[in-house]
Design a protein around this motif. Sequence first.
Motif, PDB file in Angstrom:
ATOM      1  N   LYS A  56       8.494   2.014  -6.459  1.00 58.89           N
ATOM      2  CA  LYS A  56       7.536   3.634  -7.035  1.00 58.89           C
ATOM      3  C   LYS A  56       6.124   3.791  -7.409  1.00 58.89           C
ATOM      4  O   LYS A  56       4.973   4.432  -7.068  1.00 58.89           O
ATOM      5  CB  LYS A  56       8.774   4.288  -7.715  1.00 58.89           C
ATOM      6  CG  LYS A  56       8.058   5.864  -7.898  1.00 58.89           C
ATOM      7  CD  LYS A  56       8.765   5.888  -8.993  1.00 58.89           C
ATOM      8  CE  LYS A  56       7.341   8.145  -9.301  1.00 58.89           C
ATOM      9  NZ  LYS A  56       6.395   7.407  -9.951  1.00 58.89           N
ATOM     10  N   GLN A  57       6.261   2.762  -7.684  1.00 56.32           N
ATOM     11  CA  GLN A  57       4.260   2.626  -7.786  1.00 56.32           C
ATOM     12  C   GLN A  57       3.422   2.372  -7.211  1.00 56.32           C
ATOM     13  O   GLN A  57       2.302   3.018  -6.440  1.00 56.32           O
ATOM     14  CB  GLN A  57       4.045   1.785  -9.830  1.00 56.32           C
ATOM     15  CG  GLN A  57       4.637   2.389 -10.649  1.00 56.32           C
ATOM     16  CD  GLN A  57       4.137   2.031 -11.740  1.00 56.32           C
ATOM     17  OE1 GLN A  57       4.037   0.588 -11.825  1.00 56.32           O
ATOM     18  NE2 GLN A  57       5.395   2.036 -13.396  1.00 56.32           N
ATOM     19  N   VAL A  58       4.128   1.426  -6.893  1.00 50.45           N
ATOM     20  CA  VAL A  58       3.262   0.913  -4.993  1.00 50.45           C
ATOM     21  C   VAL A  58       3.544   1.503  -3.896  1.00 50.45           C
ATOM     22  O   VAL A  58       2.668   2.177  -3.121  1.00 50.45           O
ATOM     23  CB  VAL A  58       4.289  -0.626  -4.755  1.00 50.45           C
ATOM     24  CG1 VAL A  58       3.369  -0.908  -3.401  1.00 50.45           C
ATOM     25  CG2 VAL A  58       3.604  -1.349  -6.279  1.00 50.45           C
ATOM     26  N   GLN A  59       4.494   2.438  -3.784  1.00 47.85           N
ATOM     27  CA  GLN A  59       4.507   3.024  -2.607  1.00 47.85           C
ATOM     28  C   GLN A  59       3.615   4.339  -2.712  1.00 47.85           C
ATOM     29  O   GLN A  59       3.600   4.964  -1.857  1.00 47.85           O
ATOM     30  CB  GLN A  59       6.138   3.906  -2.702  1.00 47.85           C
ATOM     31  CG  GLN A  59       7.071   3.998  -1.335  1.00 47.85           C
ATOM     32  CD  GLN A  59       6.502   3.666  -0.136  1.00 47.85           C
ATOM     33  OE1 GLN A  59       6.719   2.098   0.323  1.00 47.85           O
ATOM     34  NE2 GLN A  59       5.649   4.410   0.791  1.00 47.85           N
ATOM     35  N   ASP A  60       4.111   4.856  -3.878  1.00 43.65           N
ATOM     36  CA  ASP A  60       2.594   6.266  -4.375  1.00 43.65           C
ATOM     37  C   ASP A  60       1.869   5.876  -3.575  1.00 43.65           C
ATOM     38  O   ASP A  60       0.950   6.481  -3.132  1.00 43.65           O
ATOM     39  CB  ASP A  60       2.780   6.458  -6.184  1.00 43.65           C
ATOM     40  CG  ASP A  60       4.122   6.953  -6.275  1.00 43.65           C
ATOM     41  OD1 ASP A  60       5.032   7.538  -5.250  1.00 43.65           O
ATOM     42  OD2 ASP A  60       4.584   7.317  -7.321  1.00 43.65           O
ATOM     43  N   LYS A  61       0.901   4.238  -3.971  1.00 43.69           N
ATOM     44  CA  LYS A  61      -0.494   4.312  -3.659  1.00 43.69           C
ATOM     45  C   LYS A  61      -0.402   4.219  -1.789  1.00 43.69           C
ATOM     46  O   LYS A  61      -0.899   4.312  -1.334  1.00 43.69           O
ATOM     47  CB  LYS A  61      -0.862   2.849  -4.168  1.00 43.69           C
ATOM     48  CG  LYS A  61      -1.057   3.344  -5.918  1.00 43.69           C
ATOM     49  CD  LYS A  61      -1.329   1.405  -6.573  1.00 43.69           C
ATOM     50  CE  LYS A  61      -1.460   2.055  -7.820  1.00 43.69           C
ATOM     51  NZ  LYS A  61      -1.668   0.362  -8.230  1.00 43.69           N
ATOM     52  N   ALA A  62       0.427   3.558  -1.247  1.00 46.85           N
ATOM     53  CA  ALA A  62       0.982   3.321  -0.130  1.00 46.85           C
ATOM     54  C   ALA A  62       0.633   4.985   0.632  1.00 46.85           C
ATOM     55  O   ALA A  62       0.470   5.048   1.606  1.00 46.85           O
ATOM     56  CB  ALA A  62       2.062   3.071   0.080  1.00 46.85           C
TER      57      ALA A  62
ATOM     58  N   ALA B 173      -0.452   7.165  -0.715  1.00 44.07           N
ATOM     59  CA  ALA B 173      -1.640   8.187  -0.569  1.00 44.07           C
ATOM     60  C   ALA B 173      -3.151   7.934   0.202  1.00 44.07           C
ATOM     61  O   ALA B 173      -3.210   8.152   1.142  1.00 44.07           O
ATOM     62  CB  ALA B 173      -2.241   7.765  -2.439  1.00 44.07           C
ATOM     63  N   ALA B 174      -2.766   6.570   0.195  1.00 43.89           N
ATOM     64  CA  ALA B 174      -3.881   5.736   1.611  1.00 43.89           C
ATOM     65  C   ALA B 174      -3.557   6.182   2.673  1.00 43.89           C
ATOM     66  O   ALA B 174      -4.546   5.714   3.677  1.00 43.89           O
ATOM     67  CB  ALA B 174      -3.506   3.791   1.682  1.00 43.89           C
TER      68      ALA B 174
ATOM     69  N   GLN C 290      -4.387   9.253   3.723  1.00 42.29           N
ATOM     70  CA  GLN C 290      -6.162   9.095   3.356  1.00 42.29           C
ATOM     71  C   GLN C 290      -6.214   8.803   5.648  1.00 42.29           C
ATOM     72  O   GLN C 290      -7.694   9.054   5.941  1.00 42.29           O
ATOM     73  CB  GLN C 290      -7.077   8.175   2.626  1.00 42.29           C
ATOM     74  CG  GLN C 290      -6.993   9.179   1.400  1.00 42.29           C
ATOM     75  CD  GLN C 290      -7.506   8.240   0.189  1.00 42.29           C
ATOM     76  OE1 GLN C 290      -7.505   7.093   0.287  1.00 42.29           O
ATOM     77  NE2 GLN C 290      -7.094   8.850  -0.886  1.00 42.29           N
TER      78      GLN C 290
ATOM     79  N   ASN D 140       5.574   6.087   5.255  1.00 41.53           N
ATOM     80  CA  ASN D 140       5.438   6.015   4.037  1.00 41.53           C
ATOM     81  C   ASN D 140       6.274   6.822   3.142  1.00 41.53           C
ATOM     82  O   ASN D 140       6.610   6.935   2.122  1.00 41.53           O
ATOM     83  CB  ASN D 140       4.266   5.945   4.021  1.00 41.53           C
ATOM     84  CG  ASN D 140       3.546   4.411   3.439  1.00 41.53           C
ATOM     85  OD1 ASN D 140       4.182   3.760   2.864  1.00 41.53           O
ATOM     86  ND2 ASN D 140       2.977   3.953   5.220  1.00 41.53           N
TER      87      ASN D 140
END
Length: 492
Positions: free
Chosen positions: A399-405, A407-408, A411, A440
Motif C-alpha cells: 500500500k505504501q508503495v502503491q500510494d506513491k505510484a 501520486a506519481a 503528476q 494505478n
Amino acid sequence: MTVRISHPLIYALLTAQLAGCTVGPDYVRPEAKISNEFKESKGWKQAQPRDNVLSGKWWEIFNDPRLNKLEEQVAAANQSIIQAEAQYRQAQHLVQSAQSGFFPILNLTGTTNRFRAASGQSVAVSGVRNLFGVAGAIAWEPDLWGSVSRQVEANTGSAQASAATLQALRLSSEATLADDYFQLKALDAQKALLDETVDAYSRTLQIIKNRYAVGMVAKSDVMQAETQLESVRAQAINLGVQRAKLEHAIAVLIGKTPAELSLASAPLDVQPPSIPVSLPSELLERRPDIAAAERKIAAANAQIGVAKAAYYPSLNLAVTNGFQTSTLDNLFKAASRYWALGPAGAALTVFDGGAKNAQYKQAIDGFDANVAAYRQTVLTGFQEVEDNLAALRILEEEKQVQDKAVAAANQALALTINQYQAGTISYLNVMTAQTAALSNRQTAVQLHSNRMSATVQLVKALGGGWNVAMLPSPDQAGGEVKWTDYLIFPVE
C-alpha cells in the motif's frame, strides 16, 4: 415444568459400586504440534487493549453500522445455521437416548382369552371358559462393564462436537458476509472511480473535438479519445454483474431472497483495524473447528470402551407381578395375584465369526483417524493465521508503495496533458498516461479490498472471539429433560 437431570438417580444408586468395572481407555487429549510463536507475527502491531477487541460481535471492530445490522441477521435467519442448530438438538437427544440405558424397562400387560378345551381332555370346568390377566413386569440390565456409560460418554462428546461445529459454521457465515460486504464496497469504489474517469475523459474528448474543429489536431485523436472513453464506460457497466452476485450472496446469508435486499452504493471508507493475536497455544482454545475435532476424538475413545464391553457377559434381571382369573369381577382380588422373580440370565457370546474383534479394531481405527484429523485441523488453523498475518504485513508494505505510484501517475498525467495542449507531444502519450493513472488507482482500490478481506480472514482464523469455555458442559450436552419425556407417548 422443566426438570434438569444431569445424573440419573437410578444410575447413581445402582452403578456407583460398578464404576471401577468400566472397561476401555479413559480419555486423554492427544498432543498436537504447537510453535512458541507465529512466524509472521514479528513486528506485528498488536491491538490495544489486547483482551477487549475480539468479542462475540467481532465485526463491530470495523465501526460500520450497516455491516453490524446485516451480521445481526445471520444467526437468526441463516438457514445453514438453523440446520446446524437442529442437528445439535438431535445430538442432545441421542445423549438422552443413551442415558435411558441406565433405567429399567417397565411393561404393563392386559390379556383376555375366551376358549374351549378340546374334547377328550380332562379339565376341571368343561365348556367355554374365560381367562383375564393383568401384569406388570420390570426388566433391567445392569451396566456391569460400563457399556452404557461409555455410550453416554461417546454421545456426549458427539453433542459437544456438534455444538462446536455449529459455532464454526456461524463464524464462517459471519466472515463470509463481512468479506462479501467489503468486496461489494470495493466494487462501489471502483465504480465511483470509473465514473469519475468517464467524466474526465468526456471533458478531454470535448476539448479534442473543439481543437479538431479548428484544425489543430487530427481526426485520429478524436477517435482514440472516444475509444478510450467508451472502454472505461464498458468497464463501469461490467462491474454491475459482480456487484449483483455479491448482493445476492449477502441476501442468502441473512436468510432472504435476493429480491428482498438492496444495498445502496457506499464509499470504501473503513480502514483495516488492528487485530489482537494470541499465542499459538491459545489458538487451540479459541477455534471452534479445533474444539469440534477434539470432541470427536473423545467420542471415538468412548466407542472403544463400548466395543470392548461387548466381550463380557451380560446380565438380565426381571420381576413380574400381576393378577389372573377366569372371572372379571375377581381380577384384582388377592387370591388372583401372582408374582415371579426372573427370568434372570447371563449371556456370553463364545463364537461370532470374529464380529466383535472386527468392531473393536474398527473403534480403535476410528480413534486413530480422529486423532489425525484433529492434528491436521490444528496445523490448518496455524497455517490460516500465518497466511493472513503475512498477507496483512505484505499488503501494508505494498500500500505504501502503491500510494506513491498513484501520486506519481497523477503528476505524470497532468504534465502530459499540459504538453499535449502545448502541441509538443501526440495524443498517444496522453492515452498512455491516462491508462497508467487509472490502472494505478484501480490497483489501490483493489489493494484496500484485499487488506479488508485479509483482516476478516485473520479474525476468522483466530476464532472470532469464541472460546472453548463456551462449549456446553457434559450436563448441558444432554439438553433439558422434562418429566413428560419419560412418558411412552409424545407430549408437546
